[in-house]
Design a protein around this motif. Structure first.
Motif, PDB file in Angstrom:
ATOM      1  N   ASN A  66     -11.202   3.727 -20.538  1.00 21.03           N
ATOM      2  CA  ASN A  66     -10.806   4.359 -19.277  1.00 21.03           C
ATOM      3  C   ASN A  66     -11.718   5.500 -18.837  1.00 21.03           C
ATOM      4  O   ASN A  66     -11.645   5.940 -17.690  1.00 21.03           O
ATOM      5  N   HIS A  67     -12.542   5.998 -19.733  1.00 20.81           N
ATOM      6  CA  HIS A  67     -13.406   7.151 -19.415  1.00 20.81           C
ATOM      7  C   HIS A  67     -14.742   6.999 -20.130  1.00 20.81           C
ATOM      8  O   HIS A  67     -14.883   6.219 -21.060  1.00 20.81           O
ATOM      9  N   PHE A  68     -15.702   7.842 -19.700  1.00 19.82           N
ATOM     10  CA  PHE A  68     -16.906   8.052 -20.494  1.00 19.82           C
ATOM     11  C   PHE A  68     -16.613   9.232 -21.411  1.00 19.82           C
ATOM     12  O   PHE A  68     -15.850  10.133 -21.050  1.00 19.82           O
ATOM     13  N   ILE A  69     -17.271   9.241 -22.570  1.00 20.60           N
ATOM     14  CA  ILE A  69     -17.104  10.384 -23.478  1.00 20.60           C
ATOM     15  C   ILE A  69     -18.447  10.775 -24.068  1.00 20.60           C
ATOM     16  O   ILE A  69     -19.234   9.915 -24.466  1.00 20.60           O
ATOM     17  N   CYS A  70     -18.699  12.069 -24.082  1.00 22.52           N
ATOM     18  CA  CYS A  70     -19.912  12.579 -24.720  1.00 22.52           C
ATOM     19  C   CYS A  70     -19.681  12.575 -26.227  1.00 22.52           C
ATOM     20  O   CYS A  70     -18.681  13.108 -26.716  1.00 22.52           O
ATOM     21  N   GLN A  71     -20.605  11.997 -26.943  1.00 23.21           N
ATOM     22  CA  GLN A  71     -20.401  11.838 -28.384  1.00 23.21           C
ATOM     23  C   GLN A  71     -20.588  13.143 -29.154  1.00 23.21           C
ATOM     24  O   GLN A  71     -20.213  13.226 -30.320  1.00 23.21           O
ATOM     25  N   THR A  72     -21.164  14.152 -28.529  1.00 20.99           N
ATOM     26  CA  THR A  72     -21.434  15.381 -29.287  1.00 20.99           C
ATOM     27  C   THR A  72     -20.192  16.266 -29.416  1.00 20.99           C
ATOM     28  O   THR A  72     -19.772  16.590 -30.525  1.00 20.99           O
ATOM     29  N   HIS A  73     -19.582  16.656 -28.307  1.00 20.79           N
ATOM     30  CA  HIS A  73     -18.389  17.512 -28.387  1.00 20.79           C
ATOM     31  C   HIS A  73     -17.204  16.930 -27.646  1.00 20.79           C
ATOM     32  O   HIS A  73     -16.218  17.623 -27.406  1.00 20.79           O
ATOM     33  N   GLY A  74     -17.314  15.683 -27.213  1.00 19.24           N
ATOM     34  CA  GLY A  74     -16.151  14.994 -26.669  1.00 19.24           C
ATOM     35  C   GLY A  74     -15.782  15.285 -25.233  1.00 19.24           C
ATOM     36  O   GLY A  74     -14.624  15.076 -24.846  1.00 19.24           O
ATOM     37  N   ALA A  75     -16.708  15.739 -24.412  1.00 23.99           N
ATOM     38  CA  ALA A  75     -16.388  15.875 -22.977  1.00 23.99           C
ATOM     39  C   ALA A  75     -16.021  14.491 -22.439  1.00 23.99           C
ATOM     40  O   ALA A  75     -16.705  13.507 -22.714  1.00 23.99           O
ATOM     41  N   VAL A  76     -14.949  14.441 -21.657  1.00 22.87           N
ATOM     42  CA  VAL A  76     -14.441  13.172 -21.134  1.00 22.87           C
ATOM     43  C   VAL A  76     -14.615  13.163 -19.619  1.00 22.87           C
ATOM     44  O   VAL A  76     -14.225  14.122 -18.938  1.00 22.87           O
ATOM     45  N   TYR A  77     -15.219  12.109 -19.108  1.00 24.00           N
ATOM     46  CA  TYR A  77     -15.558  12.021 -17.684  1.00 24.00           C
ATOM     47  C   TYR A  77     -14.890  10.813 -17.038  1.00 24.00           C
ATOM     48  O   TYR A  77     -14.803   9.744 -17.639  1.00 24.00           O
ATOM     49  N   GLU A  78     -14.499  10.989 -15.779  1.00 15.39           N
ATOM     50  CA  GLU A  78     -13.977   9.863 -14.985  1.00 15.39           C
ATOM     51  C   GLU A  78     -15.150   8.975 -14.575  1.00 15.39           C
ATOM     52  O   GLU A  78     -16.096   9.467 -13.939  1.00 15.39           O
ATOM     53  N   PRO A  79     -15.092   7.679 -14.857  1.00 12.81           N
ATOM     54  CA  PRO A  79     -16.229   6.809 -14.534  1.00 12.81           C
ATOM     55  C   PRO A  79     -16.569   6.736 -13.045  1.00 12.81           C
ATOM     56  O   PRO A  79     -17.745   6.684 -12.688  1.00 12.81           O
ATOM     57  N   LEU A  80     -15.596   6.744 -12.167  1.00  7.14           N
ATOM     58  CA  LEU A  80     -15.906   6.543 -10.751  1.00  7.14           C
ATOM     59  C   LEU A  80     -16.399   7.804 -10.046  1.00  7.14           C
ATOM     60  O   LEU A  80     -17.093   7.734  -9.038  1.00  7.14           O
ATOM     61  N   THR A  81     -16.048   8.962 -10.571  1.00  2.68           N
ATOM     62  CA  THR A  81     -16.453  10.210  -9.916  1.00  2.68           C
ATOM     63  C   THR A  81     -17.445  11.015 -10.757  1.00  2.68           C
ATOM     64  O   THR A  81     -18.109  11.908 -10.224  1.00  2.68           O
ATOM     65  N   GLY A  82     -17.492  10.755 -12.052  1.00  2.43           N
ATOM     66  CA  GLY A  82     -18.341  11.542 -12.939  1.00  2.43           C
ATOM     67  C   GLY A  82     -17.751  12.900 -13.274  1.00  2.43           C
ATOM     68  O   GLY A  82     -18.386  13.717 -13.934  1.00  2.43           O
ATOM     69  N   ARG A  83     -16.532  13.133 -12.842  1.00  5.08           N
ATOM     70  CA  ARG A  83     -15.916  14.451 -13.057  1.00  5.08           C
ATOM     71  C   ARG A  83     -15.419  14.596 -14.497  1.00  5.08           C
ATOM     72  O   ARG A  83     -14.772  13.692 -15.035  1.00  5.08           O
ATOM     73  N   CYS A  84     -15.710  15.734 -15.100  1.00  3.85           N
ATOM     74  CA  CYS A  84     -15.248  16.015 -16.456  1.00  3.85           C
ATOM     75  C   CYS A  84     -13.769  16.416 -16.391  1.00  3.85           C
ATOM     76  O   CYS A  84     -13.416  17.367 -15.685  1.00  3.85           O
ATOM     77  N   VAL A  85     -12.930  15.678 -17.094  1.00  2.00           N
ATOM     78  CA  VAL A  85     -11.493  15.937 -17.030  1.00  2.00           C
ATOM     79  C   VAL A  85     -10.921  16.513 -18.328  1.00  2.00           C
ATOM     80  O   VAL A  85      -9.803  16.999 -18.335  1.00  2.00           O
ATOM     81  N   ARG A  86     -11.696  16.453 -19.412  1.00  2.00           N
ATOM     82  CA  ARG A  86     -11.259  17.057 -20.671  1.00  2.00           C
ATOM     83  C   ARG A  86     -12.483  17.495 -21.451  1.00  2.00           C
ATOM     84  O   ARG A  86     -13.560  16.951 -21.269  1.00  2.00           O
ATOM     85  N   GLY A  87     -12.281  18.468 -22.335  1.00  2.00           N
ATOM     86  CA  GLY A  87     -13.389  18.898 -23.171  1.00  2.00           C
ATOM     87  C   GLY A  87     -13.994  20.196 -22.670  1.00  2.00           C
ATOM     88  O   GLY A  87     -13.360  20.935 -21.918  1.00  2.00           O
ATOM     89  N   PRO A  88     -15.222  20.459 -23.035  1.00  2.00           N
ATOM     90  CA  PRO A  88     -15.793  21.796 -22.804  1.00  2.00           C
ATOM     91  C   PRO A  88     -16.356  22.060 -21.410  1.00  2.00           C
ATOM     92  O   PRO A  88     -16.859  23.156 -21.167  1.00  2.00           O
ATOM     93  N   CYS A  89     -16.305  21.098 -20.489  1.00  2.00           N
ATOM     94  CA  CYS A  89     -16.892  21.366 -19.156  1.00  2.00           C
ATOM     95  C   CYS A  89     -16.002  20.832 -18.035  1.00  2.00           C
ATOM     96  O   CYS A  89     -16.484  20.132 -17.144  1.00  2.00           O
ATOM     97  N   PRO A  90     -14.702  21.170 -18.051  1.00  4.48           N
ATOM     98  CA  PRO A  90     -13.805  20.613 -17.035  1.00  4.48           C
ATOM     99  C   PRO A  90     -14.246  20.965 -15.620  1.00  4.48           C
ATOM    100  O   PRO A  90     -14.664  22.097 -15.356  1.00  4.48           O
ATOM    101  N   GLY A  91     -14.170  19.976 -14.735  1.00  6.19           N
ATOM    102  CA  GLY A  91     -14.516  20.205 -13.340  1.00  6.19           C
ATOM    103  C   GLY A  91     -15.982  19.962 -13.018  1.00  6.19           C
ATOM    104  O   GLY A  91     -16.341  19.751 -11.866  1.00  6.19           O
ATOM    105  N   GLU A  92     -16.849  19.986 -14.028  1.00  8.44           N
ATOM    106  CA  GLU A  92     -18.267  19.686 -13.783  1.00  8.44           C
ATOM    107  C   GLU A  92     -18.409  18.188 -13.551  1.00  8.44           C
ATOM    108  O   GLU A  92     -17.559  17.403 -13.953  1.00  8.44           O
ATOM    109  N   ARG A  93     -19.480  17.816 -12.886  1.00  6.19           N
ATOM    110  CA  ARG A  93     -19.695  16.386 -12.614  1.00  6.19           C
ATOM    111  C   ARG A  93     -21.026  15.921 -13.171  1.00  6.19           C
ATOM    112  O   ARG A  93     -22.024  16.651 -13.078  1.00  6.19           O
TER     113      ARG A  93
END
Ligand code: FES
Length: 116
Positions: A66-93
């Motif tokens: 359901n999402h992309f995830i950064c393998q280093t610290h687990g930032a979770v991004y929405e695939p269609l918008t690129g928006r970070c929804v969990r992890g260390p950079c919420p709101g960044e795209r």
């Protein structure tokens, strides 16, 4: 600018393809993915620390797909918008890249926005 990313058939649902292009003489790494039928592309750069999202293993999606995830610290991004929804950079795209499908091929059709 028009750069071939992959055959459309290589980008089935939940699949990703990595690619490299040049922007102002510098190599930029990107990835394209199909999510809920739509093909999206982003620079392969996490918004927490500017390193790749995958570990060079082309693994971008969370286990549930359901999402992309950064393998280093687990930032979770929405695939269609690129928006970070969990992890260390919420709101960044993630930095979005423009793609188009034409003749069964997925093309990169622009350089995207330069990261600031
Ligand atoms: S580098 Fe991606 S979450 Fe820290």
């Amino acid at each position: 600018m028009k750069v071939r990313i992959a055959a459309e058939s290589e980008l089935g649902e939940g699949k990703t393809v990595k690619f490299v292009f040049e922007r102002q003489g510098r190599q930029v790494h990107g990835f394209a993915a199909r999510f809920r039928g739509k093909i999206v592309a982003y620079e392969n750069v996490c918004r927490h620390i500017p390193i790749t999202i995958d570990y060079d293993d082309n693994e971008f999606f969370t286990e549930d797909g359901n999402h992309f995830i950064c393998q280093t610290h687990g930032a979770v991004y929405e695939p269609l918008t690129g928006r970070c929804v969990r992890g260390p950079c919420p709101g960044e795209r993630l930095f979005s890249l423009p793609v188009r499908t034409e003749g069964g091929v997925v093309w990169l059709v622009g350089e995207g926005t330069l990261p600031t």
